[in-house]
Design a protein around this motif. Structure first.
Motif, PDB file in Angstrom:
ATOM      1  N   LEU A 136       0.828  -1.204   0.000  1.00  0.00           N
ATOM      2  CA  LEU A 136       0.000   0.000   0.000  1.00  0.00           C
ATOM      3  C   LEU A 136       0.864   1.256   0.000  1.00  0.00           C
ATOM      4  O   LEU A 136       0.587   2.211  -0.726  1.00  0.00           O
ATOM      5  N   LEU A 137       1.913   1.247   0.802  1.00  0.00           N
ATOM      6  CA  LEU A 137       2.827   2.388   0.839  1.00  0.00           C
ATOM      7  C   LEU A 137       3.517   2.566  -0.511  1.00  0.00           C
ATOM      8  O   LEU A 137       3.639   3.690  -1.016  1.00  0.00           O
ATOM      9  N   GLY A 138       3.944   1.480  -1.108  1.00  0.00           N
ATOM     10  CA  GLY A 138       4.592   1.551  -2.418  1.00  0.00           C
ATOM     11  C   GLY A 138       3.658   2.069  -3.496  1.00  0.00           C
ATOM     12  O   GLY A 138       4.041   2.912  -4.314  1.00  0.00           O
TER      13      GLY A 138
ATOM     14  N   ARG B  93       1.795   6.589  -6.969  1.00  0.00           N
ATOM     15  CA  ARG B  93       0.726   7.501  -7.401  1.00  0.00           C
ATOM     16  C   ARG B  93       1.122   8.957  -7.134  1.00  0.00           C
ATOM     17  O   ARG B  93       0.884   9.832  -7.980  1.00  0.00           O
ATOM     18  N   LEU B  94       1.706   9.224  -5.973  1.00  0.00           N
ATOM     19  CA  LEU B  94       2.100  10.602  -5.650  1.00  0.00           C
ATOM     20  C   LEU B  94       3.207  11.092  -6.574  1.00  0.00           C
ATOM     21  O   LEU B  94       3.185  12.250  -7.014  1.00  0.00           O
ATOM     22  N   ILE B  95       4.151  10.224  -6.888  1.00  0.00           N
ATOM     23  CA  ILE B  95       5.194  10.590  -7.859  1.00  0.00           C
ATOM     24  C   ILE B  95       4.542  10.886  -9.216  1.00  0.00           C
ATOM     25  O   ILE B  95       4.883  11.862  -9.884  1.00  0.00           O
ATOM     26  N   GLY B  96       3.583  10.056  -9.604  1.00  0.00           N
ATOM     27  CA  GLY B  96       2.869  10.275 -10.858  1.00  0.00           C
ATOM     28  C   GLY B  96       2.140  11.606 -10.888  1.00  0.00           C
ATOM     29  O   GLY B  96       2.087  12.270 -11.925  1.00  0.00           O
ATOM     30  N   LEU B  97       1.575  12.009  -9.754  1.00  0.00           N
ATOM     31  CA  LEU B  97       0.889  13.304  -9.698  1.00  0.00           C
ATOM     32  C   LEU B  97       1.852  14.455  -9.971  1.00  0.00           C
ATOM     33  O   LEU B  97       1.482  15.440 -10.600  1.00  0.00           O
ATOM     34  N   VAL B  98       3.076  14.309  -9.511  1.00  0.00           N
ATOM     35  CA  VAL B  98       4.082  15.349  -9.727  1.00  0.00           C
ATOM     36  C   VAL B  98       4.617  15.291 -11.156  1.00  0.00           C
ATOM     37  O   VAL B  98       4.705  16.304 -11.850  1.00  0.00           O
ATOM     38  N   VAL B  99       4.966  14.098 -11.623  1.00  0.00           N
ATOM     39  CA  VAL B  99       5.615  13.931 -12.921  1.00  0.00           C
ATOM     40  C   VAL B  99       4.616  14.007 -14.078  1.00  0.00           C
ATOM     41  O   VAL B  99       4.890  14.638 -15.107  1.00  0.00           O
ATOM     42  N   ASP B 100       3.454  13.353 -13.916  1.00  0.00           N
ATOM     43  CA  ASP B 100       2.511  13.208 -15.025  1.00  0.00           C
ATOM     44  C   ASP B 100       1.361  14.215 -14.997  1.00  0.00           C
ATOM     45  O   ASP B 100       0.622  14.320 -15.962  1.00  0.00           O
TER      46      ASP B 100
ATOM     47  N   LEU C  51      -2.487   5.364   1.669  1.00  0.00           N
ATOM     48  CA  LEU C  51      -1.672   5.868   2.782  1.00  0.00           C
ATOM     49  C   LEU C  51      -2.331   5.583   4.123  1.00  0.00           C
ATOM     50  O   LEU C  51      -1.652   5.218   5.088  1.00  0.00           O
ATOM     51  N   VAL C  52      -3.648   5.716   4.191  1.00  0.00           N
ATOM     52  CA  VAL C  52      -4.362   5.398   5.437  1.00  0.00           C
ATOM     53  C   VAL C  52      -4.205   3.911   5.753  1.00  0.00           C
ATOM     54  O   VAL C  52      -3.896   3.532   6.886  1.00  0.00           O
ATOM     55  N   GLY C  53      -4.390   3.055   4.744  1.00  0.00           N
ATOM     56  CA  GLY C  53      -4.227   1.616   4.954  1.00  0.00           C
ATOM     57  C   GLY C  53      -2.817   1.250   5.369  1.00  0.00           C
ATOM     58  O   GLY C  53      -2.605   0.427   6.264  1.00  0.00           O
ATOM     59  N   ALA C  54      -1.829   1.869   4.722  1.00  0.00           N
ATOM     60  CA  ALA C  54      -0.429   1.603   5.068  1.00  0.00           C
ATOM     61  C   ALA C  54      -0.143   2.039   6.496  1.00  0.00           C
ATOM     62  O   ALA C  54       0.506   1.307   7.256  1.00  0.00           O
ATOM     63  N   ALA C  55      -0.626   3.212   6.876  1.00  0.00           N
ATOM     64  CA  ALA C  55      -0.399   3.706   8.241  1.00  0.00           C
ATOM     65  C   ALA C  55      -1.037   2.766   9.260  1.00  0.00           C
ATOM     66  O   ALA C  55      -0.447   2.482  10.313  1.00  0.00           O
TER      67      ALA C  55
END
Length: 137
Positions: free
Chosen positions: A83-85, A90-97, A111-115
């Motif tokens: 989930l963290l990965g 996805r967050l990297i994609g939001l910045v790059v794409d 992120l909630v599930g990972a936490a």
């Protein structure tokens, strides 16, 4: 050590993985529709079935097997790290794409599930150390 929170984290996460696996294994086009992809091929559906269906189901099964064996820490890592990965990608994609509300929403849920899982893993890890210190001290 209280095992209630870690156990709940395992079952909620495993159930979520299994639910997505069945849903997208049966209806892979639902994911494509969520992302606005109109040009679909049978190969795309197979790929979604493999990763969102097969791998997510395998994660759910591994979590439950590890829980039954009493290895809560491993079960929580098996659930939390993917989930963290995924959220990180996805967050990297939001910045790059570029921005995508759907991807931001999925990243937030992941992120909630990972936490949830990683907090449970930390609790289990601390409980294990405390037990070992009492046993050896």
């Amino acid at each position: 050590m209280n095992r209630t929170f870690p156990t709940i984290a395992i079952f909620v996460t495993a159930t979520s993985f299994a639910g997505f696996a069945v849903w997208l294994g049966v209806n892979p086009n639902a994911l494509l529709e969520a992302f606005g992809i109109e040009d679909r091929t049978p190969q795309m559906a197979t790929e979604i079935r493999a990763f969102y269906g097969g791998i997510e189901l395998a994660i759910a099964v591994a979590m439950i097997v590890l829980w039954r064996r009493g290895d809560l820490f491993a079960a929580l890592l098996i659930g939390g790290l993917p989930l963290l990965g995924s959220a990180s990608g996805r967050l990297i994609g939001l910045v790059v794409d570029g921005f995508s509300g759907v991807h931001l929403g999925f990243a937030g849920l992941e992120l909630v599930g990972a936490a949830f899982c990683l907090a449970g893993a930390r609790m289990v890890s601390r409980g294990g150390r405390e037990w070992n210190e009492r046993s050896n001290g």
